[in-house]
Design a protein around this motif. Structure first.
Motif, PDB file in Angstrom:
ATOM      1  N   VAL A 128      24.136  46.152  39.644  1.00 45.76           N
ATOM      2  CA  VAL A 128      25.401  46.196  38.914  1.00 45.76           C
ATOM      3  C   VAL A 128      26.405  45.308  39.635  1.00 45.76           C
ATOM      4  O   VAL A 128      26.699  45.530  40.811  1.00 45.76           O
ATOM      5  N   LYS A 129      26.918  44.282  38.935  1.00 36.01           N
ATOM      6  CA  LYS A 129      27.916  43.378  39.499  1.00 36.01           C
ATOM      7  C   LYS A 129      29.181  43.471  38.663  1.00 36.01           C
ATOM      8  O   LYS A 129      29.113  43.473  37.432  1.00 36.01           O
ATOM      9  N   ALA A 130      30.320  43.516  39.355  1.00 29.44           N
ATOM     10  CA  ALA A 130      31.578  43.687  38.644  1.00 29.44           C
ATOM     11  C   ALA A 130      32.612  42.660  39.076  1.00 29.44           C
ATOM     12  O   ALA A 130      32.617  42.205  40.217  1.00 29.44           O
ATOM     13  N   LYS A 131      33.484  42.329  38.134  1.00 29.34           N
ATOM     14  CA  LYS A 131      34.674  41.524  38.414  1.00 29.34           C
ATOM     15  C   LYS A 131      35.869  42.437  38.220  1.00 29.34           C
ATOM     16  O   LYS A 131      35.882  43.275  37.313  1.00 29.34           O
ATOM     17  N   ARG A 132      36.865  42.235  39.088  1.00 29.25           N
ATOM     18  CA  ARG A 132      38.071  43.054  39.012  1.00 29.25           C
ATOM     19  C   ARG A 132      39.281  42.169  38.728  1.00 29.25           C
ATOM     20  O   ARG A 132      39.293  40.989  39.051  1.00 29.25           O
ATOM     21  N   ALA A 133      40.299  42.769  38.159  1.00 34.82           N
ATOM     22  CA  ALA A 133      41.551  42.064  37.903  1.00 34.82           C
ATOM     23  C   ALA A 133      42.170  41.653  39.234  1.00 34.82           C
ATOM     24  O   ALA A 133      42.011  42.343  40.246  1.00 34.82           O
ATOM     25  N   ASP A 134      42.875  40.543  39.225  1.00 29.99           N
ATOM     26  CA  ASP A 134      43.525  40.055  40.442  1.00 29.99           C
ATOM     27  C   ASP A 134      44.762  40.875  40.802  1.00 29.99           C
ATOM     28  O   ASP A 134      45.126  40.982  41.962  1.00 29.99           O
ATOM     29  N   GLU A 135      45.392  41.440  39.801  1.00 32.59           N
ATOM     30  CA  GLU A 135      46.626  42.190  40.046  1.00 32.59           C
ATOM     31  C   GLU A 135      46.336  43.692  40.163  1.00 32.59           C
ATOM     32  O   GLU A 135      45.291  44.171  39.758  1.00 32.59           O
ATOM     33  N   ILE A 136      47.299  44.402  40.717  1.00 35.73           N
ATOM     34  CA  ILE A 136      47.216  45.850  40.868  1.00 35.73           C
ATOM     35  C   ILE A 136      47.646  46.463  39.538  1.00 35.73           C
ATOM     36  O   ILE A 136      48.673  46.045  39.011  1.00 35.73           O
ATOM     37  N   PRO A 137      46.960  47.406  38.955  1.00 32.71           N
ATOM     38  CA  PRO A 137      45.723  47.982  39.471  1.00 32.71           C
ATOM     39  C   PRO A 137      44.546  47.022  39.275  1.00 32.71           C
ATOM     40  O   PRO A 137      44.403  46.411  38.223  1.00 32.71           O
ATOM     41  N   ALA A 138      43.724  46.906  40.292  1.00 32.24           N
ATOM     42  CA  ALA A 138      42.581  45.987  40.261  1.00 32.24           C
ATOM     43  C   ALA A 138      41.407  46.641  39.535  1.00 32.24           C
ATOM     44  O   ALA A 138      40.373  46.952  40.119  1.00 32.24           O
ATOM     45  N   VAL A 139      41.595  46.829  38.233  1.00 31.71           N
ATOM     46  CA  VAL A 139      40.586  47.487  37.399  1.00 31.71           C
ATOM     47  C   VAL A 139      39.394  46.556  37.186  1.00 31.71           C
ATOM     48  O   VAL A 139      39.497  45.342  37.350  1.00 31.71           O
ATOM     49  N   PHE A 140      38.274  47.145  36.826  1.00 28.68           N
ATOM     50  CA  PHE A 140      37.124  46.333  36.443  1.00 28.68           C
ATOM     51  C   PHE A 140      37.452  45.643  35.119  1.00 28.68           C
ATOM     52  O   PHE A 140      37.994  46.260  34.210  1.00 28.68           O
TER      53      PHE A 140
END
Length: 139
Positions: free
Chosen positions: A74-86
């Motif tokens: 499982v590979k995920a990308k997260r948002a750059d800003e807070i909240p750093a959600v998937f």
């Protein structure tokens, strides 16, 4: 269903589940963690991977597929800003077995994603794009 999460100092927590299991969770070193357990967001990926893997294996077994191994990465990308959600998650299944049908594997993955995997469905409803692929090897 219930879990209890107790602070153990710094960025360390101990989670206890209703089923009687314990999991140590730690924050990153730059935030006071000491690398004594997975990060909180890593546990979410583990939960998603385990949920969909459970479904896929149950469906394949019911379909009389002879599977000797199943590994989900499982590979995920997260948002750059807070909240750093998937924002994007990709799940790759490596299936090993004897004469495993690609059609049955595709069906199992689709059924898990669309109907059975609560974690996947919950994340997608929250705006996370989840994709899947697989490889099959003879064992």
């Amino acid at each position: 269903m219930k879990a209890t999460i107790a602070w153990k100092g710094d960025a360390l927590f101990e989670a206890k589940t209703d089923s009687g299991h314990t999991l140590t969770i730690d924050g990153p070193p730059d935030q006071g963690g000491k690398n004594q357990g997975p990060r909180p967001m890593e546990t979410m990926l583990v939960g998603l991977g385990a949920c969909t893997s459970f479904d896929v294996m149950m469906i394949l077994r019911r379909s009389r597929q002879v599977v000797s191994d199943c590994v989900a990465t499982v590979k995920a990308k997260r948002a750059d800003e807070i909240p750093a959600v998937f924002t994007d998650i990709h799940i790759h299944f490596e299936i090993k077995g004897t004469d495993v049908s690609p059609k049955q594997v595709e069906r199992a993955i689709k059924m898990s994603a669309d109907k059975y995997c609560s974690a996947s469905i919950m994340l997608e409803r929250g705006g996370v794009k989840i994709t899947h692929d697989y490889t099959i090897a003879e064992s």
